[in-house]
Design a protein around this motif. Structure first.
Motif, PDB file in Angstrom:
ATOM      1  N   PRO A 117       0.806  -1.224   0.000  1.00 41.93           N
ATOM      2  CA  PRO A 117       0.000   0.000   0.000  1.00 41.93           C
ATOM      3  C   PRO A 117       0.834   1.266   0.000  1.00 41.93           C
ATOM      4  O   PRO A 117       0.370   2.317  -0.436  1.00 41.93           O
ATOM      5  N   SER A 118       2.060   1.179   0.464  1.00 42.35           N
ATOM      6  CA  SER A 118       2.860   2.401   0.542  1.00 42.35           C
ATOM      7  C   SER A 118       3.472   2.748  -0.812  1.00 42.35           C
ATOM      8  O   SER A 118       3.941   3.861  -1.013  1.00 42.35           O
ATOM      9  N   LYS A 182     -10.113   1.263   5.620  1.00 39.58           N
ATOM     10  CA  LYS A 182      -8.845   1.021   6.315  1.00 39.58           C
ATOM     11  C   LYS A 182      -7.780   0.530   5.348  1.00 39.58           C
ATOM     12  O   LYS A 182      -6.607   0.870   5.465  1.00 39.58           O
ATOM     13  N   ARG A 185      -6.935   3.621   2.604  1.00 41.63           N
ATOM     14  CA  ARG A 185      -6.683   5.005   3.045  1.00 41.63           C
ATOM     15  C   ARG A 185      -5.288   5.505   2.658  1.00 41.63           C
ATOM     16  O   ARG A 185      -5.078   6.700   2.524  1.00 41.63           O
ATOM     17  N   HIS A 186      -4.361   4.571   2.455  1.00 35.96           N
ATOM     18  CA  HIS A 186      -2.984   5.004   2.167  1.00 35.96           C
ATOM     19  C   HIS A 186      -2.746   5.228   0.685  1.00 35.96           C
ATOM     20  O   HIS A 186      -1.683   5.699   0.307  1.00 35.96           O
TER      21      HIS A 186
ATOM     22  N   GLU B  43     -12.236   9.780   3.747  1.00 40.03           N
ATOM     23  CA  GLU B  43     -11.686   8.466   3.372  1.00 40.03           C
ATOM     24  C   GLU B  43     -12.769   7.536   2.828  1.00 40.03           C
ATOM     25  O   GLU B  43     -12.550   6.806   1.858  1.00 40.03           O
TER      26      GLU B  43
END
Lengths: 187, 212
Positions: A117-118, A182, A185-186, B43
């Protein structure tokens, strides 16, 4: 289009097998996509989508003409995919945590296909990432999220497709959205 | 329920389009003071946008052909079944007719015994039924599997099945003697299967449709 499909179904019921090919032609992409999103891979998706159409054909007499054919077809496809997911052997799961490690799963071993995800993911990578995150959801949330946001059914229609009360659909879509929030979100 | 989780529940209602006026004001009021909840809603909305932006996947080429090739062949049995389902009245009539026909055949084949519809005042010798002189039979007479000699009077219709009306008698050994009997009605002799069938059908329908 609805009327054309309705007429085709009538012909199929009368025994005209060829009329069914127009029905398949019309729904193939939707049903295939639904199976693909539910199952997460192309091979199983093709099998199940085909099976869904075959079952629809075999059981065409039990389809009530007064209802929407798409709802009925999606229900068959959803039930088939959920059955398939249940029958999978648990040791086939790539995301099962490897014993003796913490937080390491098979995805971490497949460095080239796993997208963290990063990572700065864009375009096709982003698509794959979203797809992967959807397929990580528990099936009962997954089906609703797919039906709502990818296939754009109303909550009422989803309740008919899955044959569960509207209240349950709402509870599950809330949880599904939270779970995905969740995970995404990244991005 | 604390303020945050309450506002999150309201956010989901908002996303489903289920929010009423007071709830909307409540959510708005909370969002103005709470940055966490603002971020949360952002979000969620972004998640939905991402989902909706997911590419639409197409089925592989030849998908339709593959499905059509894997369909079970329409079986003859299925065609019959379908036909039976769509024509219930014809099927019912056919079943009824078969039973009726079957009934007649067994009637025809099994009874080889002499049957007479009335016994009073009649003489039965072997397979011959005699209406003696001076006797008046009131009503219809049916004789099955036997012959009939009429010396008296029958005040009604006569039906003879599988037998015949003997016009003259030599039973007493005195040579030919004209039958002096009288039938005040119709005489019917049924000897062949087809006649029997016809007779059965006629009597069935006159039974069904008779008004008295």
């Amino acid at each position: 289009m609805d009327q054309i499909i309705r007429d085709k179904i009538k012909q199929v019921k009368k025994g005209d097998q060829a009329a069914f090919s127009d029905v398949v032609e019309y729904y193939q992409h939707k049903i295939y996509q639904h199976c693909y999103r539910m199952l997460g891979n192309a091979h199983e998706a093709e099998d199940m989508a085909q099976e869904a159409f075959i079952r629809a054909y075999v059981n065409i007499d039990s389809f009530d003409d007064g209802r929407k054919f798409s709802t009925w077809l999606y229900r068959i496809a959803t039930n088939l995919t959920i059955d398939r997911i249940r029958k999978r052997k648990p040791d086939f799961f790539l995301d099962a945590e490897i014993k003796g490690t913490e937080g390491l799963d098979m995805y971490s071993q497949l460095a080239s296909t796993y997208i963290s995800p990063s990572d700065k993911v864009e375009g096709i990578e982003l698509q794959r990432y979203i797809h992967h995150e959807i397929s990580e959801l528990p099936p009962k949330y997954r089906s609703i999220i797919i039906l709502r946001y990818i296939e754009e059914f109303s909550l009422q229609e989803i309740s008919e497709i899955l044959d569960i009360p509207l209240g349950t659909v709402k509870t599950r879509i809330h949880r599904g959205r939270e779970a995905l929030r969740k995970r995404l979100r990244h991005v | 329920m604390n303020a945050h989780s309450e506002s999150i529940a309201l956010m989901h209602k908002y996303l489903d389009g289920d929010l009423n006026k007071t709830e909307e004001q409540k959510l708005q009021g909370h969002l103005e003071d709470c940055e966490d909840c603002q971020a949360h809603l952002r979000e969620l909305k972004r998640t939905i946008t991402l989902l909706q932006s997911a590419e639409h996947i197409k089925a592989p080429a030849n998908f339709t052909d593959k499905v059509m090739n894997n369909l079970p062949k329409e079986k003859k049995r299925m065609i019959y079944k379908r036909w039976v389902k769509s024509h219930p009245f014809i099927v019912a009539a056919a079943v009824f007719f078969i039973f009726m026909l079957g009934g007649m055949f067994t009637d025809w084949n099994q009874d080889s015994q002499l049957v007479v519809s009335k016994q009073e005042n009649l003489i039965i010798q072997g397979d011959t039924v005699i209406v003696p002189e001076g006797v008046v039979v009131e009503g219809d007479l049916l004789v099955k599997n036997g012959n009939l000699i009429i010396e008296g009077v029958i005040d009604g219709d006569v039906t003879i099945v599988n037998g015949e009306l003997i016009e003259s008698t030599s039973l007493d050994g005195e040579g030919l003697m004209a039958s002096v009997g009288e039938i005040n009605g119709e005489l019917q002799t049924v000897n062949r299967m087809f006649d029997w069938l016809w007779y059965q059908i006629k009597s069935f329908f006159s039974g069904v449709f008779s008004t008295d």
